[in-house]
Write an enzyme that holds these catalytic residues in place. Structure first.
Site, short mmCIF file in Angstrom:
data_model
loop_
_atom_site.label_atom_id
_atom_site.label_comp_id
_atom_site.label_asym_id
_atom_site.label_seq_id
_atom_site.Cartn_x
_atom_site.Cartn_y
_atom_site.Cartn_z
N GLU A 139 -21.07 24.83 71.03
CA GLU A 139 -20.89 23.39 70.77
C GLU A 139 -22.19 22.61 70.93
O GLU A 139 -22.53 21.77 70.09
CB GLU A 139 -19.81 22.80 71.69
N HIS B 175 -7.27 21.55 78.25
CA HIS B 175 -7.05 21.36 76.82
C HIS B 175 -6.21 20.11 76.52
O HIS B 175 -5.68 19.98 75.43
CB HIS B 175 -6.34 22.58 76.22
#
Lengths: 326, 362
Positions: A60, A129
């Protein structure tokens, strides 16, 4: 008007903008051969080829920085995060590089880049998450934040975000991808950033919100109708730029407001909005503004606890009753 | 100044052959000497400006490392891209940014390369393709990789060269970026200015493996270059850039150098992490300007008089830059809200401090 899912609306926006401008490319994990973790980029590899629909390694920080560098050099990258939960690894490049480049170079390097992906909780994905990430991005001058809640908004706002010359965090709802709605047929359907939308009209109370929480707000508004309470549901759609005029307008009309958001309360978007309302419409308030947010805890896994942690229509109704002194 | 005084001491190298060996003309060699003298005098002027309070914040000097700037950037084309970290004043000069604009930026003045809003660590010049000036260790490495991505995307024949310090190779972004550059065969040249210390920490204390191994896992060719030998650097980067612009893919360069000053102005030259003797010895044996001077004098290309003329010129340019910076006004208050956003959207609010100036900028 065509009826399509939120996912299809995003896909159309990407396709149209890529057709329109050869400098637009999409990069992220699983966006090409897999068609996107949530299938937002379905079919785009076939249409645009691997130079423009690019599967990245799980890096990322790296591919976000790559996108920022590409934007410095004149391209218009769309960087997909599989979810914004993973974008914490990359936030240095978003805040320290993308959001500040234009300023610290005194306007020499515009930063036309979109960071997009789902934010917020889905179902039982647990603490790492399930978090709404808007605040991290809206905090930094130089970064724009967009949170569409319907297919039409998703399409029109993504097109605007891609055409914008500043970095935009474009935050989708994981549980919205299958949500269907009407989308105008116009292939140049662009919704300008910074324009809120009154999703439900009533005169008794203002429920102000953004992103997928508009659906919770609308649910609450419908239930309240049965009790004879008519709520304005104002969808901000973009958090920065912020349509403060629309906020003040609804507050002046109803004199009572609730801010609903998916994220945590401390220094949340609602905290900012409430602060501004008291500065700019204090004399129009008949009650303190109440915020409805996620419980101030990391998201638990157990189904019952998760339900308790998430802001719900019932929480909103309770808050509305409070501001109405009912 | 020591670096312009001829010394009797002989090096074991065959200096007279150096120009021929590297394919460098006498004219070019003298130009490199002129460049390095300018970098040295410019940095000394900055040091002075800092000492008298004209320059604030952090200020990282490149003194001792000049050959790395001249030797790697001068062989590049004008349309090649160069990016760096925060010890970047001389690299900006090498890429063509005017000394006046760099010094004015250090002074925080309106005519600085970033209008006074970037400072020492954020020199930018889009026209020169000098891409900054970045303050987070290793943060520029993915950015330069993105520039290389753009070069490949558009099918251009340029290269993206990025400098980093030795400490940057322990950052995750370095590894992520090199992996991607290799996978996509991007025209990127990663140059570690290996001055042996990340701030006050010796590289050997934070890495079990040698610098030359760092790019190996990604399948990127690794090169080790004497960063104090400007002729060797020039020849090496001239050939390397040519290969990269014709498809050789990313390259990793361990440019071995040494910093003669502290990490920043607030750090003593020597002290807890390196000895006075170590620094003294490096200055004596590894000064890139003195090394080139000896080579050129031995080859009969340079005489003392010419050297002194060149040095005087470098001092004058640096002095002029300081005068220019001094004369340039600070940015006006209107600059505060300028260039936060490239696009002020017609709707909505972008500034939230409630000040009238920000409302105007909106």
């Amino acid at each position: 008007m065509a009826v399509m899912t939120y996912r299809e609306a995003l896909n159309e926006a990407l396709r149209e903008e890529m057709e329109r401008d050869p400098d637009v490319f999409l990069m992220g994990e699983e966006v090409a051969e897999y068609d996107g973790a949530y299938k937002v980029s379905k079919g785009l590899l076939e249409e645009f080829g691997e130079q423009r629909i690019v599967d990245s390694p799980i890096s990322e920080l790296g591919f976000t920085g790559l996108g920022v560098g590409a934007a410095m050099a004149g391209l218009r990258p769309v960087i997909e995060f599989m979810t914004f939960n993973f974008a914490f690894l990359a936030i240095d490049q978003v805040i320290n590089s993308a959001a500040k480049m234009y300023y610290m170079s005194e306007g020499q390097f515009p930063m036309p880049i979109v960071f997009r992906g789902p934010t917020g909780a889905a179902l039982q994905l647990s603490a790492q998450h399930s978090q709404a990430c808007e605040t991290y991005y809206s905090h930094a001058p130089g970064c724009k934040v967009v949170t569409p809640g319907t297919p039409a908004d998703a399409k029109g706002l993504l097109k605007a975000a891609i055409r914008d010359n500043d970095p935009v965090a474009f935050m989708e709802g994981e549980s919205l991808y299958n949500f269907k709605g009407e989308v105008p047929d116009d292939d140049d359907f662009v919704i300008p950033l910074g324009v809120a939308d009154l999703k439900h009209e009533g005169g008794d109370v203002s429920i102000i919100t953004h992103g997928k929480m508009i659906h919770v707000a609308l649910q609450a508004a419908q239930k309240l109708e049965k009790d004879g309470i008519h709520a304005d549901v104002l969808d901000l759609r973009t958090i920065r730029p912020l349509d403060m005029d629309a906020i003040v307008e609804t507050v002046k009309k109803t004199n009572r407001a609730v801010y609903l958001e998916e994220g945590w309360p401390y220094a949340g978007t609602g905290a900012q909005i409430v602060s501004m309302i008291q500065e700019e419409a204090f004399d129009h308030l008949d009650a303190p503004i109440i915020r409805v947010t996620q419980a101030d805890v990391p998201m638990p896994y157990a189904k019952n606890l998760e339900i308790l942690a998430k802001p719900s229509a019932n929480h909103v109704i309770e808050a509305v009753n409070k501001v109405l002194y009912r | 100044m020591a670096e312009t005084k001829t010394k009797a001491k002989k090096s074991s190298r065959k200096k007279s052959d150096a120009l021929a060996e590297h394919g460098i003309s006498e004219e070019l060699a003298l130009e490199l000497m002129r460049d390095m003298l300018l970098y040295r005098r410019f940095e000394e002027k900055a040091e002075e400006g800092y000492a008298i309070g004209k320059i604030g914040g952090f200020c990282h000097l490149h003194i001792g490392q000049e050959a790395g700037a001249a030797g790697s950037i001068k062989p590049l084309r004008d349309d090649d891209y160069v990016m760096s970290a925060y010890r970047e004043h001389t690299q900006a000069l090498a890429k063509g940014v005017h000394p006046n604009a760099v010094m004015a930026e250090l002074y925080g003045r309106k005519d600085g390369s970033s209008g006074g809003k970037g400072g020492s660590m954020h020199i930018f010049d889009a026209d020169c393709r000098f891409m900054g000036g970045h303050g987070i260790v290793g943060g520029q490495v993915p950015l330069a990789t993105g520039i290389a991505w753009k070069i490949k995307y558009r099918g251009e024949e340029t290269v993206s060269l990025v400098f980093m310090g030795d400490a940057a190779v322990n950052q995750g972004g370095f590894h992520e970026a090199l992996n991607m550059a290799a996978v996509w065969n991007l025209p990127a040249i990663y140059v570690v200015e290996n001055n042996e210390y990340g701030m006050g920490t010796a590289f050997s204390r934070v890495s079990r493996t040698d610098m030359s191994t760092k790019a190996v896992p990604y399948g990127i060719p690794s090169h080790t270059v004497d960063g104090q030998d400007v002729l060797a650097c020039y020849a090496f980067f001239r050939d390397l850039a040519d290969k990269v612009r014709h498809g050789a893919g990313p390259q990793f360069v361990d440019l071995q150098t040494y910093r003669f000053r502290g990490h920043s102005m607030s750090d003593p030259v020597s002290g807890t992490y390196r000895s006075v003797e170590e620094v003294r010895q490096a200055k004596e044996e590894r000064d890139p300007i003195a090394l080139l001077r000896d080579t050129l004098m031995e080859a009969g290309v340079l005489d003392q008089e010419t050297l002194e003329e060149m040095d005087a010129e470098a001092r004058q340019v640096s002095l002029d830059a300081a005068d220019f910076a001094e004369a340039s006004p600070p940015p006006g208050p209107e600059a505060l809200y300028a260039n936060v956003w490239a696009e002020i959207n017609p709707n909505g609010r972008l500034f939230f401090d409630g000040r009238p100036e920000s409302e105007e900028a909106n």
